[in-house]
Design a protein around this motif. Structure first.
Motif, PDB file in Angstrom:
ATOM      1  N   MET A   1      10.528  30.009  42.950  1.00 47.81           N
ATOM      2  CA  MET A   1       9.426  29.224  43.345  1.00 47.81           C
ATOM      3  C   MET A   1       8.201  30.118  43.481  1.00 47.81           C
ATOM      4  O   MET A   1       8.275  31.222  44.009  1.00 47.81           O
ATOM      5  CB  MET A   1       9.794  28.586  44.654  1.00 47.81           C
ATOM      6  N   SER A   2       7.176  29.588  42.998  1.00 52.88           N
ATOM      7  CA  SER A   2       5.970  30.407  42.973  1.00 52.88           C
ATOM      8  C   SER A   2       5.199  30.213  44.286  1.00 52.88           C
ATOM      9  O   SER A   2       5.385  29.230  44.996  1.00 52.88           O
ATOM     10  CB  SER A   2       5.125  30.011  41.769  1.00 52.88           C
ATOM     11  N   PRO A   3       4.372  31.204  44.549  1.00 53.41           N
ATOM     12  CA  PRO A   3       3.615  31.081  45.791  1.00 53.41           C
ATOM     13  C   PRO A   3       2.676  29.868  45.760  1.00 53.41           C
ATOM     14  O   PRO A   3       2.369  29.274  46.803  1.00 53.41           O
ATOM     15  CB  PRO A   3       2.815  32.360  45.885  1.00 53.41           C
ATOM     16  N   TRP A   4       2.268  29.486  44.536  1.00 58.20           N
ATOM     17  CA  TRP A   4       1.385  28.313  44.443  1.00 58.20           C
ATOM     18  C   TRP A   4       2.158  27.033  44.715  1.00 58.20           C
ATOM     19  O   TRP A   4       1.608  26.080  45.286  1.00 58.20           O
ATOM     20  CB  TRP A   4       0.738  28.233  43.057  1.00 58.20           C
ATOM     21  N   ALA A   5       3.369  27.000  44.328  1.00 62.14           N
ATOM     22  CA  ALA A   5       4.185  25.807  44.552  1.00 62.14           C
ATOM     23  C   ALA A   5       4.430  25.632  46.038  1.00 62.14           C
ATOM     24  O   ALA A   5       4.402  24.502  46.555  1.00 62.14           O
ATOM     25  CB  ALA A   5       5.504  25.923  43.815  1.00 62.14           C
ATOM     26  N   GLY A   6       4.688  26.702  46.760  1.00 60.88           N
ATOM     27  CA  GLY A   6       4.888  26.618  48.211  1.00 60.88           C
ATOM     28  C   GLY A   6       3.610  26.171  48.915  1.00 60.88           C
ATOM     29  O   GLY A   6       3.632  25.363  49.841  1.00 60.88           O
ATOM     30  N   ALA A   7       2.476  26.692  48.435  1.00 57.34           N
ATOM     31  CA  ALA A   7       1.192  26.320  49.036  1.00 57.34           C
ATOM     32  C   ALA A   7       0.893  24.865  48.728  1.00 57.34           C
ATOM     33  O   ALA A   7       0.388  24.108  49.579  1.00 57.34           O
ATOM     34  CB  ALA A   7       0.091  27.218  48.505  1.00 57.34           C
ATOM     35  N   ALA A   8       1.208  24.440  47.485  1.00 61.24           N
ATOM     36  CA  ALA A   8       0.966  23.044  47.099  1.00 61.24           C
ATOM     37  C   ALA A   8       1.864  22.126  47.915  1.00 61.24           C
ATOM     38  O   ALA A   8       1.430  21.051  48.376  1.00 61.24           O
ATOM     39  CB  ALA A   8       1.211  22.858  45.614  1.00 61.24           C
ATOM     40  N   ALA A   9       3.147  22.515  48.122  1.00 60.08           N
ATOM     41  CA  ALA A   9       4.059  21.687  48.911  1.00 60.08           C
ATOM     42  C   ALA A   9       3.570  21.605  50.347  1.00 60.08           C
ATOM     43  O   ALA A   9       3.610  20.544  50.992  1.00 60.08           O
ATOM     44  CB  ALA A   9       5.461  22.263  48.856  1.00 60.08           C
ATOM     45  N   GLY A  10       3.065  22.703  50.892  1.00 57.08           N
ATOM     46  CA  GLY A  10       2.523  22.714  52.260  1.00 57.08           C
ATOM     47  C   GLY A  10       1.285  21.834  52.348  1.00 57.08           C
ATOM     48  O   GLY A  10       1.073  21.116  53.343  1.00 57.08           O
ATOM     49  N   MET A  11       0.465  21.878  51.278  1.00 49.97           N
ATOM     50  CA  MET A  11      -0.744  21.068  51.243  1.00 49.97           C
ATOM     51  C   MET A  11      -0.401  19.583  51.190  1.00 49.97           C
ATOM     52  O   MET A  11      -1.019  18.762  51.860  1.00 49.97           O
ATOM     53  CB  MET A  11      -1.525  21.476  50.011  1.00 49.97           C
ATOM     54  N   VAL A  12       0.603  19.252  50.350  1.00 49.21           N
ATOM     55  CA  VAL A  12       1.035  17.856  50.232  1.00 49.21           C
ATOM     56  C   VAL A  12       1.577  17.393  51.581  1.00 49.21           C
ATOM     57  O   VAL A  12       1.295  16.274  52.022  1.00 49.21           O
ATOM     58  CB  VAL A  12       2.084  17.717  49.111  1.00 49.21           C
ATOM     59  N   LEU A  13       2.353  18.254  52.251  1.00 46.10           N
ATOM     60  CA  LEU A  13       2.905  17.895  53.554  1.00 46.10           C
ATOM     61  C   LEU A  13       1.787  17.700  54.563  1.00 46.10           C
ATOM     62  O   LEU A  13       1.803  16.740  55.341  1.00 46.10           O
ATOM     63  CB  LEU A  13       3.883  19.001  53.998  1.00 46.10           C
ATOM     64  N   LEU A  14       0.817  18.562  54.579  1.00 44.28           N
ATOM     65  CA  LEU A  14      -0.320  18.474  55.497  1.00 44.28           C
ATOM     66  C   LEU A  14      -1.132  17.206  55.228  1.00 44.28           C
ATOM     67  O   LEU A  14      -1.498  16.478  56.157  1.00 44.28           O
ATOM     68  CB  LEU A  14      -1.188  19.732  55.352  1.00 44.28           C
ATOM     69  N   ILE A  15      -1.400  16.885  53.961  1.00 45.24           N
ATOM     70  CA  ILE A  15      -2.186  15.701  53.606  1.00 45.24           C
ATOM     71  C   ILE A  15      -1.418  14.433  53.976  1.00 45.24           C
ATOM     72  O   ILE A  15      -2.004  13.482  54.501  1.00 45.24           O
ATOM     73  CB  ILE A  15      -2.570  15.726  52.106  1.00 45.24           C
ATOM     74  N   SER A  16      -0.101  14.426  53.742  1.00 53.52           N
ATOM     75  CA  SER A  16       0.675  13.223  54.078  1.00 53.52           C
ATOM     76  C   SER A  16       0.682  12.992  55.591  1.00 53.52           C
ATOM     77  O   SER A  16       0.595  11.848  56.053  1.00 53.52           O
ATOM     78  CB  SER A  16       2.086  13.319  53.517  1.00 53.52           C
TER      79      SER A  16
END
Length: 164
Positions: A1-16
């Motif tokens: 998993m790339s660092p961008w994918a983790g950041a994107a998943a965290g961002m999606v979680l934060l936005i939701s």
């Protein structure tokens, strides 16, 4: 998993979470607004009912006072008619008394009888005058009493119409 994918998943979680929070907040505000509108509607309804009740009471009171005024006017008319009848009867009585006083004197050749007749005539005239004054005063007092009684009853009826 790339660092961008983790950041994107965290961002999606934060936005939701943020979207869920905002949705909950908007639902809460809508419910509060609805409750406030219902309360305001109930307040307005109570105010309208109170005003209607007050108007009905005012109309009832005004009608009762008008009825009291009409009754007072009828009583005054009746009292005035009674006073006029009493005045006419008093006038007849005074006229009869004056005629009696005039008829008391008797012409005679006897000087003692003439003197007694003059004395009787003066006494009858004095009594006739006293009767006239007493009858006139009694009529005035009766009129004043009737007016005061009727005014008192009208005042009482008006007061009772206000407090009921």
């Amino acid at each position: 998993m790339s660092p961008w994918a983790g950041a994107a998943a965290g961002m999606v979680l934060l936005i939701s979470h943020w979207v869920a929070y905002e949705h909950g907040r908007s639902v809460e505000l809508a419910q509060a607004g609805q409750q406030s509108a219902e309360r305001d509607s109930g307040d307005r309804l109570a105010e309208v009912i109170g005003e209607r009740s007050a108007r009905l009471e005012e109309h009832r009171s005004a009608d009762a006072q008008q009825e009291a005024r009409v009754k007072g006017h009828e009583e005054r008319t009746t009292a005035d008619a009674g006073a006029a009848d009493a005045d006419a009867a008093g006038q007849r009585l005074r006229s009869d008394a004056a005629q009696l006083a005039a008829a008391v004197s008797c012409p005679s050749t006897d000087t003692a009888a003439v003197a007694r007749g003059e004395t009787a005539t003066r006494a009858a005239m004095v009594l006739s005058d006293l009767l006239t004054r007493a009858d006139a005063r009694a009529g005035e007092l009766a009129k004043a009493y009737d007016q005061a009684r009727i005014a008192g009853q009208l005042c009482e009826a008006s007061y009772n119409a206000l407090i009921k």
